[in-house]
Design a protein around this motif. Structure first.
Motif, PDB file in Angstrom:
ATOM      1  N   PHE A   1       0.849  -1.194   0.000  1.00 56.04           N
ATOM      2  CA  PHE A   1       0.000   0.000   0.000  1.00 56.04           C
ATOM      3  C   PHE A   1       0.885   1.244   0.000  1.00 56.04           C
ATOM      4  CE2 PHE A   1      -2.723  -3.327   1.797  1.00 56.04           C
ATOM      5  CZ  PHE A   1      -3.813  -3.225   0.930  1.00 56.04           C
ATOM      6  N   LYS A   2       1.177   1.716  -1.196  1.00 62.49           N
ATOM      7  CA  LYS A   2       2.032   2.878  -1.383  1.00 62.49           C
ATOM      8  C   LYS A   2       1.779   3.454  -2.767  1.00 62.49           C
ATOM      9  CE  LYS A   2       5.739  -0.262  -2.767  1.00 62.49           C
ATOM     10  NZ  LYS A   2       7.074  -0.798  -2.447  1.00 62.49           N
ATOM     11  N   ASP A   3       2.338   4.640  -3.007  1.00 59.09           N
ATOM     12  CA  ASP A   3       2.187   5.307  -4.299  1.00 59.09           C
ATOM     13  C   ASP A   3       3.439   5.139  -5.150  1.00 59.09           C
ATOM     14  OD1 ASP A   3      -0.185   6.166  -3.300  1.00 59.09           O
ATOM     15  OD2 ASP A   3       0.380   8.277  -3.114  1.00 59.09           O
ATOM     16  N   ASP A   4       3.238   5.102  -6.466  1.00 60.08           N
ATOM     17  CA  ASP A   4       4.362   5.213  -7.390  1.00 60.08           C
ATOM     18  C   ASP A   4       4.841   6.662  -7.348  1.00 60.08           C
ATOM     19  OD1 ASP A   4       4.077   2.585  -8.142  1.00 60.08           O
ATOM     20  OD2 ASP A   4       2.956   3.033  -9.973  1.00 60.08           O
TER      21      ASP A   4
ATOM     22  N   VAL B   1      -8.154  -2.970  -3.757  1.00 54.97           N
ATOM     23  CA  VAL B   1      -8.281  -2.493  -2.384  1.00 54.97           C
ATOM     24  C   VAL B   1      -7.779  -1.051  -2.277  1.00 54.97           C
ATOM     25  CG1 VAL B   1      -7.576  -2.836   0.012  1.00 54.97           C
ATOM     26  CG2 VAL B   1      -8.040  -4.815  -1.446  1.00 54.97           C
ATOM     27  N   GLN B   2      -8.688  -0.157  -1.890  1.00 48.46           N
ATOM     28  CA  GLN B   2      -8.372   1.253  -1.661  1.00 48.46           C
ATOM     29  C   GLN B   2      -9.149   1.687  -0.427  1.00 48.46           C
ATOM     30  OE1 GLN B   2      -6.054   2.618  -3.376  1.00 48.46           O
ATOM     31  NE2 GLN B   2      -6.136   1.991  -5.518  1.00 48.46           N
ATOM     32  N   GLN B   3      -8.432   1.959   0.655  1.00 53.85           N
ATOM     33  CA  GLN B   3      -9.050   2.460   1.871  1.00 53.85           C
ATOM     34  C   GLN B   3      -8.304   3.699   2.327  1.00 53.85           C
ATOM     35  OE1 GLN B   3      -9.608  -0.187   5.166  1.00 53.85           O
ATOM     36  NE2 GLN B   3     -11.509  -1.006   4.358  1.00 53.85           N
ATOM     37  N   GLU B   4      -8.854   4.374   3.302  1.00 53.68           N
ATOM     38  CA  GLU B   4      -8.244   5.618   3.757  1.00 53.68           C
ATOM     39  C   GLU B   4      -6.784   5.446   4.157  1.00 53.68           C
ATOM     40  OE1 GLU B   4      -8.990   9.136   7.094  1.00 53.68           O
ATOM     41  OE2 GLU B   4     -10.459   7.533   6.823  1.00 53.68           O
ATOM     42  N   ASP B   5      -6.479   4.384   4.889  1.00 49.93           N
ATOM     43  CA  ASP B   5      -5.108   4.148   5.359  1.00 49.93           C
ATOM     44  C   ASP B   5      -4.359   3.111   4.528  1.00 49.93           C
ATOM     45  OD1 ASP B   5      -5.438   5.950   7.490  1.00 49.93           O
ATOM     46  OD2 ASP B   5      -6.443   4.404   8.684  1.00 49.93           O
ATOM     47  N   PHE B   6      -5.014   2.561   3.532  1.00 51.75           N
ATOM     48  CA  PHE B   6      -4.390   1.521   2.704  1.00 51.75           C
ATOM     49  C   PHE B   6      -4.708   1.809   1.242  1.00 51.75           C
ATOM     50  CE2 PHE B   6      -5.282  -0.357   6.840  1.00 51.75           C
ATOM     51  CZ  PHE B   6      -4.035  -0.873   7.176  1.00 51.75           C
ATOM     52  N   LYS B   7      -3.892   2.645   0.632  1.00 49.01           N
ATOM     53  CA  LYS B   7      -4.115   3.046  -0.757  1.00 49.01           C
ATOM     54  C   LYS B   7      -2.982   2.569  -1.656  1.00 49.01           C
ATOM     55  CE  LYS B   7      -7.040   7.102  -0.082  1.00 49.01           C
ATOM     56  NZ  LYS B   7      -8.157   6.556  -0.866  1.00 49.01           N
ATOM     57  N   GLN B   8      -3.348   2.306  -2.920  1.00 47.10           N
ATOM     58  CA  GLN B   8      -2.381   1.890  -3.938  1.00 47.10           C
ATOM     59  C   GLN B   8      -2.439   2.884  -5.096  1.00 47.10           C
ATOM     60  OE1 GLN B   8      -2.407  -2.689  -4.430  1.00 47.10           O
ATOM     61  NE2 GLN B   8      -4.482  -2.227  -3.705  1.00 47.10           N
ATOM     62  N   GLY B   9      -1.462   3.777  -5.129  1.00 48.42           N
ATOM     63  CA  GLY B   9      -1.402   4.766  -6.205  1.00 48.42           C
ATOM     64  C   GLY B   9      -0.502   4.283  -7.318  1.00 48.42           C
ATOM     65  N   VAL B  10      -1.030   4.226  -8.539  1.00 49.48           N
ATOM     66  CA  VAL B  10      -0.250   3.717  -9.668  1.00 49.48           C
ATOM     67  C   VAL B  10      -0.097   4.806 -10.731  1.00 49.48           C
ATOM     68  CG1 VAL B  10      -0.836   1.301  -9.321  1.00 49.48           C
ATOM     69  CG2 VAL B  10      -2.338   2.724 -10.690  1.00 49.48           C
ATOM     70  N   LEU B  11       1.101   4.882 -11.286  1.00 53.75           N
ATOM     71  CA  LEU B  11       1.380   5.869 -12.321  1.00 53.75           C
ATOM     72  C   LEU B  11       1.087   5.255 -13.680  1.00 53.75           C
ATOM     73  CD1 LEU B  11       2.555   8.754 -12.610  1.00 53.75           C
ATOM     74  CD2 LEU B  11       4.788   7.694 -12.996  1.00 53.75           C
TER      75      LEU B  11
END
Length: 212
Positions: A102-105, A151-161
């Motif tokens: 759970f992190k962003d690119d 899965v995308q929640q307030e504290d568990f997000k997956q940001g993809v470029l």
């Protein structure tokens, strides 16, 4: 509150089951506006649905994905109707196994393009205009054409470029790649490969370069 959500889903799926006489369409949406007007009215009483809502996975009531707005040709949905309600069914301990996912690119656009060009095949210079965007998709298409809940929640997000063509033509073609994302399947979290836009390729540039 949870009982009310469950009640709405039960009513909704009972109505939508009537639509399942349609043949299975792999990876393509069933356009809700073409269904019986009365059925659409009853569905809209339960969920706020745009007339362009696309319905995926119509052969499995438990895995139906509702994407509002036009979605032709895309392999992901930025928003899914009732996505947050389904995310609330995830047990907190399930996140532990996937906490590193759970992190962003965060790579700069130039670095992403450079890494994509670091291959042995000849690089074709592109003159196609594209746009890179960091998105948090709530659904995406798997390798077998099935639409999965990401899965995308307030504290568990997956940001993809992603990189998309500004306009796709006979010259500029959208390219896709597969990447692992954490999805919700049958009440459990798991990793699945999903299809996302990755580049805009100039299919005629090499020919044009040869002929000056």
């Amino acid at each position: 509150m949870l009982l009310e959500i469950q009640r709405k889903f039960t009513i909704f799926f009972s109505i939508l089951s009537i639509l399942l006489i349609s043949p299975q369409i792999t990876g393509r949406p069933l356009a809700v506006p073409y269904a019986d007007a009365e059925l659409i009215r009853r569905i809209q009483e339960i969920f706020v649905m745009d007339t362009g809502t696309a319905v995926y996975n119509i052969t499995s009531l438990d895995e139906i994905v509702l994407c509002p707005g036009p979605n032709d040709g895309e392999t992901y949905c930025r928003e899914v109707i009732s996505h947050s309600a389904k995310m609330k069914t995830i047990r907190s301990e399930q996140f532990d196994e996937f906490k590193d996912d759970f992190k962003d690119d965060l790579l700069p656009v130039e670095e992403v393009i450079a890494s994509r060009m670091d291959i042995e095949e000849p690089v074709v210079e592109t003159t196609c205009t594209s746009k890179s965007t960091l998105i948090y998709p709530e659904s995406a298409q798997s390798k077998d054409g099935k639409w999965l809940l990401v899965v995308q929640q307030e504290d568990f997000k997956q940001g993809v470029l992603i990189e998309e063509c500004a306009s796709e033509t006979t010259k500029c073609k959208q390219q896709f790649s597969y990447r692992n994302m954490v999805v919700l399947v049958g009440g459990d979290l798991k990793k699945e490969m999903v299809k996302l836009p990755s580049a805009c390729e100039c299919s005629l540039c090499a020919i044009e370069a040869q002929h000056g």
